[in-house]
Design an enzyme around this catalytic site. Structure first.
Site, mmCIF file in Angstrom:
data_model
loop_
_atom_site.group_PDB
_atom_site.id
_atom_site.type_symbol
_atom_site.label_atom_id
_atom_site.label_comp_id
_atom_site.label_asym_id
_atom_site.label_seq_id
_atom_site.Cartn_x
_atom_site.Cartn_y
_atom_site.Cartn_z
ATOM 1 N N ASN A 13 9.176 -3.856 -5.593
ATOM 2 C CA ASN A 13 9.332 -3.078 -4.364
ATOM 3 C C ASN A 13 9.796 -4.046 -3.283
ATOM 4 O O ASN A 13 9.014 -4.817 -2.757
ATOM 5 C CB ASN A 13 7.990 -2.440 -3.974
ATOM 6 C CG ASN A 13 8.049 -1.768 -2.607
ATOM 7 O OD1 ASN A 13 9.136 -1.488 -2.105
ATOM 8 N ND2 ASN A 13 6.892 -1.504 -2.018
ATOM 9 N N LYS A 15 10.744 -3.443 -0.354
ATOM 10 C CA LYS A 15 10.405 -3.005 1.016
ATOM 11 C C LYS A 15 11.660 -3.142 1.906
ATOM 12 O O LYS A 15 12.763 -2.931 1.433
ATOM 13 C CB LYS A 15 9.227 -3.790 1.562
ATOM 14 C CG LYS A 15 8.068 -3.865 0.554
ATOM 15 C CD LYS A 15 6.803 -4.349 1.166
ATOM 16 C CE LYS A 15 5.782 -4.583 0.055
ATOM 17 N NZ LYS A 15 4.419 -4.648 0.537
ATOM 18 N N HIS A 98 3.674 5.236 -1.067
ATOM 19 C CA HIS A 98 3.253 3.845 -0.857
ATOM 20 C C HIS A 98 2.339 3.773 0.365
ATOM 21 O O HIS A 98 2.536 4.509 1.341
ATOM 22 C CB HIS A 98 4.485 2.951 -0.655
ATOM 23 C CG HIS A 98 4.147 1.498 -0.710
ATOM 24 N ND1 HIS A 98 3.638 0.819 0.364
ATOM 25 C CD2 HIS A 98 4.206 0.605 -1.729
ATOM 26 C CE1 HIS A 98 3.416 -0.444 0.013
ATOM 27 N NE2 HIS A 98 3.749 -0.592 -1.256
ATOM 28 N N GLU A 100 2.177 1.805 2.739
ATOM 29 C CA GLU A 100 2.839 1.528 4.027
ATOM 30 C C GLU A 100 3.442 2.804 4.611
ATOM 31 O O GLU A 100 3.506 2.966 5.828
ATOM 32 C CB GLU A 100 3.901 0.427 3.840
ATOM 33 C CG GLU A 100 3.231 -0.937 3.684
ATOM 34 C CD GLU A 100 4.007 -1.932 2.844
ATOM 35 O OE1 GLU A 100 5.205 -1.716 2.580
ATOM 36 O OE2 GLU A 100 3.387 -2.943 2.426
ATOM 37 N N GLU A 170 -2.872 0.840 -6.170
ATOM 38 C CA GLU A 170 -2.659 -0.249 -5.220
ATOM 39 C C GLU A 170 -3.752 -0.243 -4.164
ATOM 40 O O GLU A 170 -3.657 0.502 -3.173
ATOM 41 C CB GLU A 170 -1.297 -0.082 -4.536
ATOM 42 C CG GLU A 170 -0.122 -0.128 -5.478
ATOM 43 C CD GLU A 170 1.108 -0.696 -4.802
ATOM 44 O OE1 GLU A 170 1.644 -1.672 -5.320
ATOM 45 O OE2 GLU A 170 1.507 -0.194 -3.743
ATOM 46 N N GLY A 176 0.165 -7.276 0.059
ATOM 47 C CA GLY A 176 0.776 -8.228 0.987
ATOM 48 C C GLY A 176 -0.229 -9.154 1.653
ATOM 49 O O GLY A 176 0.098 -9.841 2.624
ATOM 50 N N SER A 216 -0.529 -7.973 -4.445
ATOM 51 C CA SER A 216 -0.471 -9.430 -4.568
ATOM 52 C C SER A 216 -0.438 -9.916 -6.018
ATOM 53 O O SER A 216 -0.982 -10.974 -6.329
ATOM 54 C CB SER A 216 -1.617 -10.090 -3.783
ATOM 55 O OG SER A 216 -1.534 -9.747 -2.414
HETATM 56 C C1 PEP Z 1 3.641 -3.349 -2.870
HETATM 57 O O1 PEP Z 1 4.387 -3.385 -1.903
HETATM 58 O O2 PEP Z 1 3.574 -2.323 -3.566
HETATM 59 C C2 PEP Z 1 2.875 -4.559 -3.188
HETATM 60 C C3 PEP Z 1 2.023 -4.515 -4.189
HETATM 61 O O3 PEP Z 1 3.092 -5.649 -2.394
HETATM 62 P P1 PEP Z 1 2.559 -7.154 -2.676
HETATM 63 O O4 PEP Z 1 2.861 -7.454 -4.136
HETATM 64 O O5 PEP Z 1 3.347 -8.009 -1.747
HETATM 65 O O6 PEP Z 1 1.094 -7.163 -2.406
#
Ligand code: PEP
Length: 255
Positions: A13, A15, A98, A100, A170, A176, A216
Site C-alpha cells: 500500500n 499510500k 483502510h 486512514e 490491521e 506506520g 509495520s
Molecule cells: C498500511 O498502510 O496498511 C500499513 C500496514 O502500513 P505500515 O506497514 O507502514 O504500518
C-alpha cells in the site's frame, strides 16, 4: 483447509507516495526481485500511478490495485473515482476501509460496505481492512470491533462473491508506528476474524479465505508473522516503498 493450501498474498500500500518517475523506478527494481515469488504480489498505488503501474507490470506476476473507490457508478462526487473507472483501466484490486480512510476521511462501516458492494459489482477484487484502535484494545473489545467491521462490510456479499475478498487485519496502533503486533496477537485476531466469517458463510468458505496481517510488517519480522496458521499474507505500507524490503517480505511469504 490448512494454511499450507491457502495462497499467501503480499500487497503493498503505497499510500500518497511516489511521483511518476519514482513509481517507474520502484516497479522496475521490484520486477526481477519478485519474479519467482511463491505467493501473489500486488501493488496498490495512488490513482496517478495506476497507468504507469499497469503498463510496467504487463506480462509480469505483479498485480495492480487502487487504494479506494467510490460506491456510485458516476455522478456529482467531486474528487472521487468509481469502481468502473478502475476496471476500465485494467485495475484488478482495490483496498477498502483502510484505517486512514476511516480516521481522516470520515469512512464508516456503512460506507465501507457500499464501496465493497460497488467494487464487487464492477468486477474488482477487494482488500478489506479491519482493525481496532489502541483504546479499543486496551478496553478488551478488539474482537467486538473486528467482528462488527467485518460483518457490516460483508453485508449483502454472497458466498461466491466472498472469493473475491481478502481481509487485512490491521490494528490501527501498529500502522506506520513501528509497533508491530506480536505474531501471537496477529494469529489470534486473524483466527477470530476467520471464525466470524465461518459463522456467516460456513467453515469451508472461512478456511479458504486469505486473511492478511498489516501494521509495520517489515523485512525483519515478516517471516515470524507469516509463520502463523491464520496469517496468510501481509498488507505492507512503509516497507512496500523500498524494493529490496518488499521483496524480502515476498520471499518470506513464499517459504
Ligand atoms: C498500511 O498502510 O496498511 C500499513 C500496514 O502500513 P505500515 O506497514 O507502514 O504500518
Amino acid at each position: 483447509m490448512k494454511k499450507s493450501v491457502r495462497k499467501a498474498v503480499i500487497a503493498g500500500n503505497w499510500k500518497m507516495n511516489k511521483n511518476r518517475a519514482e513509481a517507474k523506478n520502484l516497479i522496475e527494481e521490484l520486477k526481477p526481485l519478485v519474479a519467482d515469488a511463491g505467493c501473489d504480489v500486488i501493488i496498490c498505488v495512488p490513482y496517478t500511478n495506476l497507468e504507469t503501474a499497469l503498463e510496467l507490470t504487463k506480462g509480469t506476476n505483479i498485480k495492480v490495485g487502487a487504494e479506494n473507490c467510490h460506491w456510485a457508478k458516476s455522478g456529482a462526487f467531486t474528487g472521487e473515482i468509481s469502481a468502473e473507472m478502475l476496471t476500465e483501466m485494467g485495475v484488478e484490486y482495490v483496498i477498502i476501509g483502510h484505517s486512514e480512510r476511516r480516521q481522516y476521511f470520515g469512512e464508516t462501516d456503512a460506507t465501507v460496505n457500499k464501496r465493497v458492494r460497488a467494487a464487487l459489482d464492477a468486477g474488482l477484487k477487494v482488500i478489506l481492512c479491519v482493525g481496532e484502535l489502541l483504546e479499543q484494545r486496551e478496553l478488551g473489545i478488539t474482537e467486538e470491533i473486528c467482528a462488527m467491521q467485518t460483518k457490516v462490510a460483508l453485508g449483502g456479499v454472497t458466498e461466491q462473491e466472498l472469493k473475491n475478498i481478502i481481509i487485512a487485519y490491521e490494528p490501527v496502533w501498529a500502522i506506520g508506528t513501528g509497533k508491530t503486533a506480536t505474531s501471537d496477537q496477529a494469529d489470534e485476531v486473524n483466527g477470530y476474524i476467520r471464525s466470524v466469517v465461518a459463522k456467516l458463510y460456513g467453515d469451508a468458505a472461512a478456511e479458504a479465505m486469505t486473511i492478511q496481517y498489516g501494521g509495520s510488517m517489515n523485512a525483519k519480522n515478516a517471516e515470524e508473522l507469516l509463520s502463523k496458521e491464520h496469517v496468510d499474507g501481509g498488507l505492507i505500507g512503509g516497507a512496500s516503498l523500498k524494493a529490496p524490503d518488499f521483496a524480502a517480505i515476498v520471499s518470506a511469504a513464499s517459504k
